[in-house]
Design an enzyme around this catalytic site. Structure first.
Site, PDB file in Angstrom:
ATOM      1  N   GLY A  56       0.702  -1.106  -0.148  1.00 40.07           N
ATOM      2  CA  GLY A  56      -0.059  -0.140   0.052  1.00 40.07           C
ATOM      3  C   GLY A  56       0.756   1.286  -0.190  1.00 40.07           C
ATOM      4  CG  LEU A  57       3.927   1.825   2.087  1.00 44.36           C
ATOM      5  CD1 LEU A  57       5.268   1.771   2.902  1.00 44.36           C
ATOM      6  CD2 LEU A  57       2.947   2.877   2.831  1.00 44.36           C
ATOM      7  N   GLY A  58       2.979   2.216  -2.589  1.00 41.29           N
ATOM      8  CA  GLY A  58       3.000   2.634  -4.107  1.00 41.29           C
ATOM      9  C   GLY A  58       4.217   2.231  -4.609  1.00 41.29           C
ATOM     10  CB  SER A  59       6.313  -0.819  -4.325  1.00 42.57           C
ATOM     11  OG  SER A  59       5.623  -1.880  -5.115  1.00 42.57           O
ATOM     12  CB  ALA A  68       7.867   4.527  -6.427  1.00 36.33           C
ATOM     13  CG  ASP A 113      -0.942   4.262  -5.532  1.00 36.32           C
ATOM     14  OD1 ASP A 113      -1.597   4.884  -4.999  1.00 36.32           O
ATOM     15  OD2 ASP A 113      -0.372   3.090  -5.658  1.00 36.32           O
TER      16      ASP A 113
HETATM   17  O1  PMV Z   1      -1.913   0.789  -4.516  1.00 36.14           O
HETATM   18  P1  PMV Z   1      -2.591   0.851  -3.057  1.00 36.14           P
HETATM   19  O2  PMV Z   1      -2.710  -0.143  -2.264  1.00 36.14           O
HETATM   20  O3  PMV Z   1      -1.821   2.043  -2.223  1.00 36.14           O
HETATM   21  O4  PMV Z   1      -4.149   1.277  -3.404  1.00 36.14           O
HETATM   22  C1  PMV Z   1      -4.382   2.355  -3.687  1.00 36.14           C
HETATM   23  C2  PMV Z   1      -5.666   2.956  -3.492  1.00 36.14           C
HETATM   24  C3  PMV Z   1      -6.982   2.345  -4.009  1.00 36.14           C
HETATM   25  O5  PMV Z   1      -8.015   3.517  -3.696  1.00 36.14           O
HETATM   26  C4  PMV Z   1      -7.519   0.912  -3.094  1.00 36.14           C
HETATM   27  C5  PMV Z   1      -6.983   2.038  -5.250  1.00 36.14           C
HETATM   28  C6  PMV Z   1      -6.779   3.137  -6.178  1.00 36.14           C
HETATM   29  O6  PMV Z   1      -6.385   3.008  -7.620  1.00 36.14           O
HETATM   30  O7  PMV Z   1      -6.884   4.344  -5.815  1.00 36.14           O
END
Ligand code: PMV
Length: 326
Positions: A105-108, A111, A152
């Site tokens: 969930g940190l955008g790897s 990035a 992201d």
């Molecule tokens: O990539 P993640 O796990 O940080 O998720 C992004 C956030 C979500 O809202 C769940 C998906 C999106 O595309 O915005």
């Protein structure tokens, strides 16, 4: 040609994940403590036009031509070549490394794409502007996640706190006070595409309920923006708690994430929530600077596999000129 490198930060969503996919606003900030890096090295020993990609973190070593077209790294390279009108790839090695945990969930993924797109376009002598970097990374995000909102790639490419609404121009945010964050990893992988798809199925099965939850999250995000720009840090924390409660109702939390959130609050966090897609991955807690080390230790003792302490800097607002009347 000389060696060119570029890097990109991770990111944390402070408000609005999932609801953002359905048109609601979200707030995200870059996370500088972790980064993805791309280094492009000319290599005369390679056959002409061969791009050799090394990504040891994911155990990948391959030539561009060997990767399927829908492979995210191949798509990023080809996206840059098409954007810049290069028919033939340059002869080079691409080295990719990242300190951002994947599936957390940190955008790897975003990035890595941003770093690669920046480095390759610079290597080709035509560094792309930030909006194009973000747009190309968004195309790659679609391969990772299917239906990404675009948050992201946007926060990571712009490297600024953002207020993001899908398909609307980006708005950067100026926090009136610094925000001290502790990010803690549950150690459980979070697969964004799977969680986003589970939410979609639940939304299809009970649209009215899920729309109401998305709207409630959107309203909290708007209040969060106000609190952030007004420097109301305690209020911001309370809103994060409320956002977490709604994410629990959406079905994207987990016992481990709930536990870390509860421990963060017990150790004095102003607020805490899961961040990113959920079901695993990280939580983010807002804290006072003097409490951040202690909080990070408590989260580690409670089982967090990694903690990061980060500060989102305040942006000084221009002094207002007193209005002269009369
Ligand atoms: O990539 P993640 O796990 O940080 O998720 C992004 C956030 C979500 O809202 C769940 C998906 C999106 O595309 O915005």
């Amino acid at each position: 040609m000389t060696v060119v490198s570029a890097s990109a930060p991770g990111k944390v969503i402070l408000f609005g994940e999932h609801a953002v996919v359905y048109g609601q606003p979200a707030i995200a900030v870059p996370l500088d403590q972790v980064r993805a890096r791309a280094v492009i090295v000319p290599d005369v020993h390679l056959p002409s036009g061969e791009v050799r990609i090394y990504a040891p973190d994911i155990g990948l070593e391959a030539s561009l031509s060997e990767l399927p077209v829908e492979h995210p790294l191949a798509a990023a390279v080809r996206g840059v070549l098409a954007e810049l009108g290069f028919e033939r790839p340059p002869t080079c090695r691409v080295h990719l490394t990242s300190t951002i945990a994947a599936a957390s969930g940190l955008g790897s993924g975003a990035a890595v794409s941003v770093a690669l797109i920046r480095a390759l376009s610079a290597y080709l002598g035509r560094p792309l502007p930030v909006d194009r970097v973000s747009a190309l990374a968004f195309e790659v995000e679609k391969l990772h996640h299917g239906t990404p909102s675009g948050i992201d790639n946007t926060v990571i490419a712009y490297n600024r706190p953002i207020y993001f609404v899908r398909q609307r121009p980006i708005e950067t945010l100026a926090p009136a006070e610094p925000l001290h964050l502790v990010v803690a990893d549950s150690g459980i992988p979070s697969h964004t595409a799977q969680v986003v798809s589970a939410v979609r199925q639940a939304w299809q099965a009970d649209t009215a309920r899920y729309e109401a939850l998305f709207q409630a999250i959107g309203a909290i995000t708007q209040e969060g923006r106000y609190a952030l720009e007004a420097g109301q840090v305690a209020r911001l924390g309370a809103l994060m708690d409320e956002n977490h409660r709604l994410l629990v109702e959406l079905g994207v939390s987990s016992p481990e994430l709930d536990r870390l959130v509860t421990i963060a609050r017990r150790w004095g966090a102003l607020g805490a929530k899961l961040c990113g897609a959920g079901r695993g991955g990280n939580i983010v807690a807002l804290t006072l600077l003097e409490d951040s080390e202690r909080l990070a230790r408590a989260l580690q003792e409670a089982g967090a596999t990694r903690t990061l302490i980060s500060t989102v800097r305040a942006v000084p607002r221009p002094a207002t000129t007193p209005s002269v009347e009369g």
